[in-house]
Each structure stands twice: as structure tokens, then as C-alpha cells.
Design an enzyme around this catalytic site. Structure first.
Site, PDB file in Angstrom:
ATOM      1  N   LYS A  28      36.093  -2.111  34.883  1.00 14.88           N
ATOM      2  CA  LYS A  28      35.621  -1.129  35.856  1.00 14.88           C
ATOM      3  C   LYS A  28      34.114  -0.855  35.680  1.00 14.88           C
ATOM      4  CE  LYS A  28      37.632   2.854  35.465  1.00 14.88           C
ATOM      5  NZ  LYS A  28      36.974   4.158  35.371  1.00 14.88           N
ATOM      6  N   ARG A  86      41.967  12.399  38.428  1.00 14.75           N
ATOM      7  CA  ARG A  86      42.959  11.826  37.514  1.00 14.75           C
ATOM      8  C   ARG A  86      44.373  12.255  37.868  1.00 14.75           C
ATOM      9  NH1 ARG A  86      40.985   8.966  32.978  1.00 14.75           N
ATOM     10  NH2 ARG A  86      38.856   9.559  32.475  1.00 14.75           N
ATOM     11  N   ARG A 128      38.879  -4.094  16.004  1.00 16.39           N
ATOM     12  CA  ARG A 128      38.624  -2.646  16.046  1.00 16.39           C
ATOM     13  C   ARG A 128      39.938  -1.888  16.133  1.00 16.39           C
ATOM     14  NH1 ARG A 128      35.537  -1.835  21.186  1.00 16.39           N
ATOM     15  NH2 ARG A 128      36.335   0.238  20.838  1.00 16.39           N
ATOM     16  N   ARG A 172      40.571  -9.446  20.737  1.00 12.73           N
ATOM     17  CA  ARG A 172      39.133  -9.300  20.475  1.00 12.73           C
ATOM     18  C   ARG A 172      38.858  -9.136  18.987  1.00 12.73           C
ATOM     19  NH1 ARG A 172      37.457  -5.481  25.389  1.00 12.73           N
ATOM     20  NH2 ARG A 172      38.217  -3.821  24.050  1.00 12.73           N
ATOM     21  N   ARG A 179      47.607   3.534  25.575  1.00 13.35           N
ATOM     22  CA  ARG A 179      46.553   3.911  26.534  1.00 13.35           C
ATOM     23  C   ARG A 179      46.895   3.414  27.934  1.00 13.35           C
ATOM     24  NH1 ARG A 179      41.542   1.334  24.072  1.00 13.35           N
ATOM     25  NH2 ARG A 179      40.398   2.011  25.906  1.00 13.35           N
TER      26      ARG A 179
END
Ligand code: ZN
Length: 204
Positions: free
Chosen positions: A13, A87, A151, A121, A162
Site C-alpha cells: 500500500k 477502520r 525480524r 524475509r 495481523r
């Protein structure tokens, strides 16, 4: 033209927002950025928001709405792109009373592919180089030989929760704007150029 940008974490985004801002001259209003700005400047509404965050509570809709309204007025109430707001339906209905929205772009991604992409990642602890685990040989950085690590935010559990929170929050919004005939779904699985090509078809 007033638009809203929707997209899951990791859907690209931010990249598309930058391109839209540059190519269509729309003011990018990111709620994350404006909250940080108000808290840094210690404005009245910024201090109010901080008091909730400090207590570990969600910032109430009316506070968020005040912050967004200030940003909209700064933008002259037109030619903006909202990112991170609304939201929920309550916020969307309140927004409709303040200003008209022309189009809502939902950057859609396959959650399984997205999870695989994010969880794969790896970042170099030395130089910050980031790549997908499939591109690594022996777990060391191809740029500097440093140690490559995942991470905490990129761990599968975190990513999945999430994405679940995001889809639960956003699903009713998607229905809301669909029923208004303003929703445009863009396939977010391609390269940034390909995705922006789809965005262009929507924005003209
Ligand atoms: Zn490195």
C-alpha cells in the site's frame, strides 16, 4: 477526486500511495503519520491521543475523527487520499457526513502468498540488506557476509494474527463501500508496476 486506499499489511500500500500521490496530485493523508505529527507537536488532540495510547487503550473514534478532520481541512477538503482511515463502519459513516468520497481502492492480496512472502524475509544484522530466504546460500549476507535474521514482526504467528485482525476490521468496510458503488478491487499480487497499472485503470 477524493479516494480511500485499503490494503493488508505487506500488500504494498505504501508504494502505491507514493505513486498515486505523484501521478494524480492527491494529498496523501496517512493516519499513522498525522498521529505521530500531533503527538510530536504536543497539540491538544495529540496529547489526548497519547493519553489513551499510554494506558494501552485504543484511541476512541471521536479523537481519530478530530485528527482526520484537521488534516482534511489542511488539504482543502478535496483531492486527497486517505490511508489508514476509516477502520470501521462508525468512522466511515462519520466521514460521509464531513466530505464526499469518490472511489475506494482495495489492494487485494492472497493471504497465504503474503504470509509466505513476509515470513521468508531475512535482514542482514550488519548492513540491513533484505532478501527472501530462498535467495540465500548458507544464511550469510551476499553483500557483506553478515548474519541474516528474521525480524520479530515477520514471524508466522505475528503475521497471521495481523492479517486476521485486518480482514476482520476491513470486511464490513468493503461491504459498506461496495453497497455505495465506490469499491474498486485491484489485484495486488503483481510487481509494483503491474499493480500501479491496475490502479491507473481505476483512477483514469
Ligand atoms: Zn550485510
Amino acid at each position: 477526486m477524493n479516494i480511500i486506499l485499503l490494503g493488508a499489511p505487506g500488500a504494498g500500500k505504501g508504494t502505491q500511495a507514493t505513486r498515486i500521490e505523484e501521478n494524480y496530485n492527491l494529498k496523501h493523508i496517512s493516519t499513522g503519520d498525522i498521529f505521530r505529527h500531533h503527538m510530536r507537536q504536543q497539540t491538544e488532540v495529540g496529547m489526548l491521543a497519547r493519553s489513551y495510547i499510554k494506558k494501552g487503550q485504543l484511541v476512541p473514534d471521536e479523537v481519530t475523527l478530530r485528527i482526520v478532520e484537521i488534516a482534511l481541512k489542511d488539504a482543502g477538503m478535496k483531492d486527497f487520499m486517505l490511508d489508514g482511515f476509516p477502520r470501521n463502519i462508525n468512522q466511515a459513516e462519520a466521514l460521509d457526513k464531513i466530505v464526499g468520497i469518490d472511489k475506494v481502492i482495495d489492494i487485494s492480496v492472497d493471504f497465504d502468498v503474503l504470509t509466505e512472502r513476509i515470513c521468508g524475509r531475512r535482514n542482514c544484522l550488519e548492513c540491513g540488506y533484505t532478501t527472501h530466504v530462498s535467495q540465500l546460500k548458507g544464511g550469510v549476507c551476499p553483500k557483506c557476509g553478515g548474519e541474516m535474521q528474521q525480524r520479530m514482526d515477520d514471524k508466522e504467528e505475528t503475521v497471521k494474527s495481523r492479517l486476521t485482525v485486518y480482514s476482520e476490521q476491513t470486511a464490513p468496510l468493503i461491504e459498506y463501500y461496495k453497497s455505495q458503488g465506490k469499491l474498486f478491487t485491484v489485484d495486488g499480487m503483481g510487481t509494483p508496476d503491474e499493480v500501479f497499472g491496475e490502479v491507473r485503470k481505476v483512477l483514469g
